[in-house]
Design an enzyme around this catalytic site. Structure first.
Site, PDB file in Angstrom:
ATOM      1  N   ASP A   1      22.763   6.337   4.529  1.00 48.29           N
ATOM      2  CA  ASP A   1      22.072   7.419   5.221  1.00 48.29           C
ATOM      3  C   ASP A   1      21.395   6.860   6.457  1.00 48.29           C
ATOM      4  O   ASP A   1      21.398   5.649   6.685  1.00 48.29           O
ATOM      5  CB  ASP A   1      21.016   8.068   4.304  1.00 48.29           C
ATOM      6  CG  ASP A   1      19.864   7.110   4.005  1.00 48.29           C
ATOM      7  OD1 ASP A   1      20.098   5.884   3.967  1.00 48.29           O
ATOM      8  OD2 ASP A   1      18.725   7.581   3.813  1.00 48.29           O
TER       9      ASP A   1
ATOM     10  N   CYS B   1      -5.624 -10.818 -18.215  1.00 46.56           N
ATOM     11  CA  CYS B   1      -4.248 -10.682 -17.715  1.00 46.56           C
ATOM     12  C   CYS B   1      -3.362 -11.734 -18.386  1.00 46.56           C
ATOM     13  O   CYS B   1      -3.751 -12.903 -18.518  1.00 46.56           O
ATOM     14  CB  CYS B   1      -4.219 -10.852 -16.200  1.00 46.56           C
ATOM     15  SG  CYS B   1      -2.541 -10.859 -15.499  1.00 46.56           S
TER      16      CYS B   1
ATOM     17  N   GLY C   1      12.816   7.984   3.644  1.00 44.28           N
ATOM     18  CA  GLY C   1      12.154   8.314   4.898  1.00 44.28           C
ATOM     19  C   GLY C   1      10.690   8.655   4.759  1.00 44.28           C
ATOM     20  O   GLY C   1      10.121   9.321   5.631  1.00 44.28           O
TER      21      GLY C   1
ATOM     22  N   CYS D   1      -2.610 -16.254 -14.527  1.00 45.04           N
ATOM     23  CA  CYS D   1      -3.909 -16.057 -15.188  1.00 45.04           C
ATOM     24  C   CYS D   1      -4.017 -16.811 -16.507  1.00 45.04           C
ATOM     25  O   CYS D   1      -5.122 -17.161 -16.938  1.00 45.04           O
ATOM     26  CB  CYS D   1      -4.158 -14.565 -15.412  1.00 45.04           C
ATOM     27  SG  CYS D   1      -4.451 -13.655 -13.874  1.00 45.04           S
TER      28      CYS D   1
ATOM     29  N   CYS E   1      -0.348 -12.778 -17.267  1.00 46.15           N
ATOM     30  CA  CYS E   1       0.670 -13.338 -16.372  1.00 46.15           C
ATOM     31  C   CYS E   1       0.602 -14.867 -16.372  1.00 46.15           C
ATOM     32  O   CYS E   1      -0.408 -15.453 -16.765  1.00 46.15           O
ATOM     33  CB  CYS E   1       0.496 -12.790 -14.959  1.00 46.15           C
ATOM     34  SG  CYS E   1      -0.741 -13.662 -13.966  1.00 46.15           S
TER      35      CYS E   1
ATOM     36  N   ASP F   1      10.167   1.245  -5.607  1.00 48.16           N
ATOM     37  CA  ASP F   1      10.310  -0.147  -5.184  1.00 48.16           C
ATOM     38  C   ASP F   1       9.414  -0.334  -3.974  1.00 48.16           C
ATOM     39  O   ASP F   1       9.125   0.620  -3.251  1.00 48.16           O
ATOM     40  CB  ASP F   1      11.760  -0.470  -4.792  1.00 48.16           C
ATOM     41  CG  ASP F   1      12.081   0.001  -3.374  1.00 48.16           C
ATOM     42  OD1 ASP F   1      12.068  -0.838  -2.456  1.00 48.16           O
ATOM     43  OD2 ASP F   1      12.309   1.214  -3.171  1.00 48.16           O
TER      44      ASP F   1
ATOM     45  N   ASP G   1      20.307  -1.228  -2.233  1.00 40.04           N
ATOM     46  CA  ASP G   1      20.156  -0.185  -1.223  1.00 40.04           C
ATOM     47  C   ASP G   1      21.367  -0.246  -0.297  1.00 40.04           C
ATOM     48  O   ASP G   1      22.172  -1.167  -0.363  1.00 40.04           O
ATOM     49  CB  ASP G   1      18.825  -0.306  -0.482  1.00 40.04           C
ATOM     50  CG  ASP G   1      18.688  -1.602   0.281  1.00 40.04           C
ATOM     51  OD1 ASP G   1      19.687  -2.320   0.412  1.00 40.04           O
ATOM     52  OD2 ASP G   1      17.578  -1.905   0.741  1.00 40.04           O
ATOM     53  N   SER G   2      21.527   0.747   0.550  1.00 43.79           N
ATOM     54  CA  SER G   2      22.828   0.958   1.198  1.00 43.79           C
ATOM     55  C   SER G   2      22.994   0.266   2.537  1.00 43.79           C
ATOM     56  O   SER G   2      24.078   0.240   3.091  1.00 43.79           O
ATOM     57  CB  SER G   2      23.018   2.452   1.413  1.00 43.79           C
ATOM     58  OG  SER G   2      22.071   2.920   2.355  1.00 43.79           O
TER      59      SER G   2
ATOM     60  N   HIS H   1       1.696 -12.945 -10.371  1.00 39.42           N
ATOM     61  CA  HIS H   1       0.601 -12.095 -10.849  1.00 39.42           C
ATOM     62  C   HIS H   1       0.790 -10.658 -10.388  1.00 39.42           C
ATOM     63  O   HIS H   1       0.648  -9.709 -11.181  1.00 39.42           O
ATOM     64  CB  HIS H   1      -0.757 -12.618 -10.356  1.00 39.42           C
ATOM     65  CG  HIS H   1      -1.864 -11.646 -10.617  1.00 39.42           C
ATOM     66  ND1 HIS H   1      -2.500 -11.559 -11.832  1.00 39.42           N
ATOM     67  CD2 HIS H   1      -2.400 -10.660  -9.835  1.00 39.42           C
ATOM     68  CE1 HIS H   1      -3.394 -10.570 -11.784  1.00 39.42           C
ATOM     69  NE2 HIS H   1      -3.341 -10.011 -10.586  1.00 39.42           N
TER      70      HIS H   1
END
Length: 375
Positions: A143, A309, A221, A314, A311, A271, A89-90, A340
């Protein structure tokens, strides 16, 4: 290059080709602010839980260890041992989050470091140079991220300045990508749509930035204080005015429900810090709602966080054991919860892509939302 593979209503299934590999979309980018996922998660872990894109923060890496240091070490990819795409990101969000420490002018923003108070200046050119030093796959334009409660007159003037900054970002990135010592001369640039909760400003801005023929477009935003209803209303209004043949990125969003709703409105990239932040506090996502593993009812619960699951948490550990780790302030507890949650998000995105491929997104979305409301 963005390849639109399938549409199901407004939901898009795509493939974004980059110098660091193809990204299957819709995609959730796992947030590693300072080139690391909070919660002691390594890049080997990220590969195991099928992360496609890692996201790092331009401002934080500029402050520490310094983007020049990262450049001397070959860029972010070798620095953090990650061979897949990275989006940076900026620094624009820090214009919002560090409001008490900055002054905005036409040339850029004057900050005080949140670490030691030293003065920092960042404008479009500086942001592009820092991101070029970091050598990320995708750089975000600089921005001003506006608070949703800002007055319309201020928002309108700010958006006009953001457009001027975007043109400067594009010119500087083209210059940097042509230099012989640039680590990633194929770095891509995404522009950011702003305009608060005003549809007319948002639409006009989307039309202006589309003319710049960038690699992708973000909606910024949002998720900064407005209601979910306002967020969805703005997406309904603005996404149709962004190019369908480029990725659309909804920045900083969000909950699983937010993602499901935004995919339905044509968004490709997401994200959010929720899965990692919540995991570090013992809050874990499941298909039957969110659990707080600090609750006493899990003290003797020998089941995994979620049955079925795959992961790392789990596969090997019980709710009772993870609860014990969290109560004892053992880092392993946080780590397992974060793993997880990221696995849950990454798997949900795979399910979303499969559902769009099959033309069954509405049924999938309805079933997923109904399940998660049980918690």
């Amino acid at each position: 290059m963005y390849e639109l593979l399938k549409k199901d209503g407004k939901a898009k299934r795509g493939r974004f080709h980059t110098v660091h590999g193809a990204i299957e979309t819709p995609v959730f980018m796992n947030v590693g602010t300072a080139a690391a996922i909070k919660g002691a998660v390594s890049t080997d872990d990220l590969r195991e839980i099928r992360t496609q894109v890692e996201l790092s923060n331009t401002y934080h890496l500029h402050v520490r260890p310094g983007d020049e240091v990262v450049k001397k070490l070959g860029g972010l990819h070798p620095f953090m041992n990650w061979d897949r795409p990275i989006l940076t990101d900026s620094g624009g969000f820090q214009v919002f989050s560090l409001a008490s420490l900055r002054k905005i002018k036409e040339e850029g923003v004057h900050f005080q470091s949140h670490i030691d108070g030293h003065k920092i200046f960042m404008g479009p050119e500086e942001s592009m140079r820092i991101q070029s030093n970091l050598a990320s796959t995708i750089a975000m334009a600089f921005d001003e991220c506006l608070p949703s409660v800002a007055e319309k007159k201020y928002i309108s003037a700010s958006v006009e300045r953001t457009t001027r900054w975007l043109k400067r970002c594009k010119a500087e990135m083209q210059r940097l990508n042509s230099l012989p010592d640039t680590i990633n001369p194929h770095q891509m640039l995404f522009g950011i749509n702003q305009g608060g909760i005003y549809e007319d400003i948002r639409i006009a801005h989307a039309q202006q930035i589309t003319e710049l023929e960038l690699d992708g477009y973000a909606v910024g935003g949002l998720a900064v204080g407005e209601s979910h209803e306002d967020m969805y209303r703005i997406l309904d209004a603005v996404v149709p005015h962004l190019p369908e043949n480029k990725p659309t990125y909804l920045m900083g969003v969000g909950t699983p429900a937010n993602i499901l709703e935004a995919v339905d409105r044509g968004v490709d990239f997401f994200d959010c810090v929720y899965p990692t932040r919540n995991g570090r506090h013992g809050h874990v996502y499941t298909n039957h709602g969110k659990l707080n593993l600090f609750n006493a009812k899990y003290e003797l619960d020998d089941r995994p966080i979620e049955d079925g699951c795959g992961c790392p948490a789990c596969r090997s550990y019980s709710r009772a054991y993870i609860r014990h780790l969290l109560k004892a302030k053992e880092m392993l507890g946080m780590r397992l919860c974060v793993l997880h949650n990221l696995y849950f998000y990454n798997t949900m995105m795979e399910e979303i892509r499969d559902a769009i491929d099959a033309g069954e997104y509405q049924a999938y979305k309805r079933k997923k939302l109904e399940g998660m409301l049980q918690g």
